[in-house]
Design a protein around this motif. Structure first.
Motif, PDB file in Angstrom:
ATOM      1  N   GLY A 406       0.795  -1.215   0.000  1.00 44.46           N
ATOM      2  CA  GLY A 406       0.000   0.000   0.000  1.00 44.46           C
ATOM      3  C   GLY A 406       0.830   1.268   0.000  1.00 44.46           C
ATOM      4  N   VAL A 407       2.113   1.153   0.310  1.00 42.67           N
ATOM      5  CA  VAL A 407       2.975   2.336   0.411  1.00 42.67           C
ATOM      6  C   VAL A 407       3.890   2.468  -0.801  1.00 42.67           C
ATOM      7  CG1 VAL A 407       4.684   3.528   1.829  1.00 42.67           C
ATOM      8  CG2 VAL A 407       2.929   2.115   2.924  1.00 42.67           C
ATOM      9  N   MET A 428      -5.530   7.189   3.768  1.00 43.42           N
ATOM     10  CA  MET A 428      -5.686   5.786   3.381  1.00 43.42           C
ATOM     11  C   MET A 428      -6.032   4.922   4.580  1.00 43.42           C
ATOM     12  SD  MET A 428      -2.449   5.355   0.776  1.00 43.42           S
ATOM     13  CE  MET A 428      -2.336   3.614   1.215  1.00 43.42           C
ATOM     14  N   SER A 463      -4.488   2.552  -1.793  1.00 44.30           N
ATOM     15  CA  SER A 463      -3.203   2.943  -2.375  1.00 44.30           C
ATOM     16  C   SER A 463      -3.307   3.060  -3.891  1.00 44.30           C
ATOM     17  CB  SER A 463      -2.130   1.921  -1.999  1.00 44.30           C
ATOM     18  OG  SER A 463      -0.938   2.151  -2.708  1.00 44.30           O
TER      19      SER A 463
END
Length: 681
Positions: A406-407, A428, A463
């Motif tokens: 997600g990053v 998020m 994301s």
């Protein structure tokens, strides 16, 4: 005569593969024009020979030639025509012929699509593929010949195709799985050619990427099809069993996932070269190891083809040669890589590096659990490693990976300012947490694992959304941002969303499924998970090559009829085998699944049945479809095609190279005398 002609074509393919392995490779060092140019026609001949051989075996199945031992073992005169066609890969010998045919198809694609390469590199890549092909074809000829005849006394009828394989899913599952397995041979060949040449720059990575992504996409689809087949055909109601054959394809998939990400770094940043080379070799080595698992008989599996030690020894020796030679070459040549690109902890580079480490850790856990029983038995201790081990150790590196997933896409290469990322991550996290809590509450019974899994799924989805929003100019509209994204970016977004969808299906179906074993008689109504099941009738039905007891159930909820489910207990006439055919009412948000046990009275009015209600299980395969689709879209990125077009414009035709006393214009960093200068990156 079709068997003898097929055998002749197989022998021809073997000698053509040997010629492809030797002549172009020798030509790449001697700069001999004829030897260099022999690579393409030899590749065409190999494909034509293997395709003709495969058609001969198909014809033997279609005409019921039971004098061919393989046909007699895996077909029957009562078998439907479409299963006779697919029965060619229903056993070890035929499936391996399909394997080498698919390999020759990849070789043909490489020969056609990489003609813009410098001729020396082109010849070396095809020569390495020829060496791989010669090993596989020799395995067919010497240990697994599908054209052996049983003469003069051969059976009047065949033994029949395994009933488990008489299924629509098995028409597509093996070919697609093999496309993935064998496809990684292309990335392996590119890596070996790069090590020999001493040139492993961003240009090499950009040329390798679409081939590796394509193989990964096929393998993803093949694994998903196998999971789907196991779910409805085996009658166990499960989609993954940590079976050795499942692990055989899963290990190269994990390493291949690391490879396609590492190739992206090498392409974009001219970095991670050792990683990329090592992963290219590792992924194909794991594909060979998977072949050993399935075809040697050393590990018991419901999917395994063979139980012949001679075949296992042959494959093991072949694996040892391939891995040994490639490892030695890597150790001696990769030391020439001196250039490194610096990056900070908070950067896309670092996250992709950790991504590689976590995927390899997960692959090691699967490898250890699969082979530890074999190692233990070698020392006199019999034991088994089952699902509890895998379920205990495998999720941890994957959950960390999902959190990083997600990053990573939101970060810049080399370094990223955390202050610019902080607000996005908070948004998020809030969205994902609120939605995960709401979804967990709507599912009913609370499970912490479900909450965690949903949180990660929504984290990945969020994301992807923010990644799209950050694309293009800040002032651009949403549609302009979407239009500005490359196919590679879109492929990444779709594949990552697929990971989130698949994870969602896994955690919900694993913990919220309801399973009941029941005794039920005609006219009786039972309730499972809020659904009512009434046994309507039991009847005998005749199939083309089986007879079956079919039991019909009326399924309803809150007095509203959902449909009729009719599982069967089949008796196959030729092989005298009994198989269970489950009946499923499939939906996006739940499956209702009924599998028959045994009749509990002579009139078959009372049955033992197993009923499942499986929420969100279709999301597992839907996620896999998204992943495979994302891979296909990424592999078709215009940048790869433009790069090949640029090479074609800058490199003269490879059809008529001119050998002179000067360095050959197509020979890259090689001189006519064969001395090569190594470009250190």
């Amino acid at each position: 005569m079709q068997a003898e002609f097929g055998q002749f074509l197989l022998v021809l393919a073997f000698f053509m593969s040997l010629a492809l392995a030797v002549f172009p490779m020798v030509g790449s060092f001697t700069r001999h024009s004829f030897l260099l140019n022999s690579a393409k026609p030899l590749t065409y001949l190999i494909f034509a020979s293997l395709f003709g051989s495969f058609l001969c075996l198909e014809y033997a199945f279609l005409i019921d030639d039971f004098s061919v031992t393989y046909v007699a073992q895996h077909s029957n005169s009562l078998l439907p025509v479409y299963y006779k066609i697919t029965g060619v890969w229903g056993g070890h010998e035929g499936s391996f012929l399909l394997w080498v045919l698919i390999l020759s198809g990849w070789m043909l694609a490489v020969a056609i699509k990489t003609q813009q390469f410098p001729l020396v590199r082109y010849a070396r890549v095809l020569a390495v593929l020829g060496l791989i092909s010669s090993g596989f074809v020799s395995f067919l000829l010497f240990t697994s010949n599908p054209f052996t005849r049983t003469l003069p006394f051969f059976p009047v009828d065949g033994a029949d195709l395994n009933p488990l394989l008489q299924d629509f899913g098995m028409i597509f599952h093996p070919p697609m799985l093999y496309m993935g397995y064998v496809g990684f041979a292309v990335a392996f060949s590119f890596a070996i050619a790069a090590l020999i040449e001493g040139k492993w720059d961003a240009d090499w990575a950009r040329l390798t990427r679409p081939w590796a992504i394509g193989a990964w996409s096929f393998l993803t689809g093949g694994i998903a099809l196998g999971s789907w087949w196991a779910y409805y055909e085996l009658g166990w109601g499960g989609w993954w069993f940590w079976d050795p054959s499942e692990n055989a394809s899963f290990m190269p998939w994990l390493a291949g996932t690391a490879l396609i990400h590492s190739l992206a770094v090498t392409d974009k940043r001219d970095s991670f070269k050792r990683w990329t080379l090592a992963l290219s070799l590792t992924t194909f080595s794991l594909s060979l190891l998977g072949t050993f698992i399935i075809r040697s008989g050393v590990l018991t599996s419901v999917h395994a083809f063979s139980n012949d030690p001679a075949r296992g020894v042959f494959i093991l020796a072949y694996i040892a040669v391939v891995i040994g030679v490639s490892l030695i070459l890597f150790l001696f040549r990769s030391g020439k890589i001196t250039r490194s690109v610096k990056f900070t902890v908070l950067s896309k580079d670092m996250f992709l590096l950790v991504n590689n480490i976590l995927l390899l850790c997960a692959a090691f856990f699967v490898f250890f659990g699969t082979f530890y029983p074999l190692f233990a038995e070698a020392f006199g201790r019999k034991m088994s490693v089952g699902a509890p081990y895998f379920n205990a150790v495998f999720p941890w590196p994957m959950f960390i990976l999902f959190a990083m997933l997600g990053v990573g896409p939101l970060l810049n290469w080399k370094q990223h300012d955390f202050s610019k990322l902080k607000s996005t991550l908070i948004k998020m996290g809030i969205v994902a947490l609120i939605c995960a809590i709401a979804a967990t509450w709507m599912l009913g019974e609370f499970y912490l694992w479900v909450l965690g899994g949903l949180l990660l799924s929504l984290w990945i989805a969020s994301s992807s959304f923010f990644f799209v929003m950050q694309s293009g100019k800040k002032s651009a509209s949403v549609f302009e941002k979407i239009a500005a994204m490359s196919r590679a970016s879109w492929g990444m977004v779709i594949a990552h969303i697929g990971v989130g969808v698949c994870l969602c299906g896994i955690v919900i179906s694993s913990l919220h499924s309801v399973e009941k074993d029941l005794r039920i008689r005609t006219g009786q109504v039972v309730s499972v998970a809020g659904y009512q099941f009434e046994l309507l009738k039991s009847e005998k039905v005749n199939g083309q090559n089986y007879i079956a007891s079919r039991v019909s159930f009326n399924v309803s909820r809150d007095e509203e009829v959902i449909g009729i489910l009719a599982p069967e207990k089949r008796f196959y006439l030729a092989g005298k085998q009994v198989m269970t055919e489950a009946s499923i009412d499939a939906g996006i948000f739940r499956d209702i699944y009924i599998s028959l046990g045994e009749p509990l009275d002579s009139s078959e009015s009372v049955w033992g049945v197993r009923i499942y209600v499986k929420p969100f299980i279709r999301w597992i395969w839907m996620g896999a479809v998204f992943m495979a689709l994302g891979g296909v879209i990424a592999a078709l990125d215009r940048r790869f095609a433009k790069h090949k077009a640029k090479m074609a414009a800058n490199v003269p035709s490879t059809d008529s190279p001119t050998v002179t006393s000067e360095p050959h214009p197509l020979a890259g960093n090689h001189s006519v005398s064969g001395k090569q200068s190594v470009t250190s990156n």
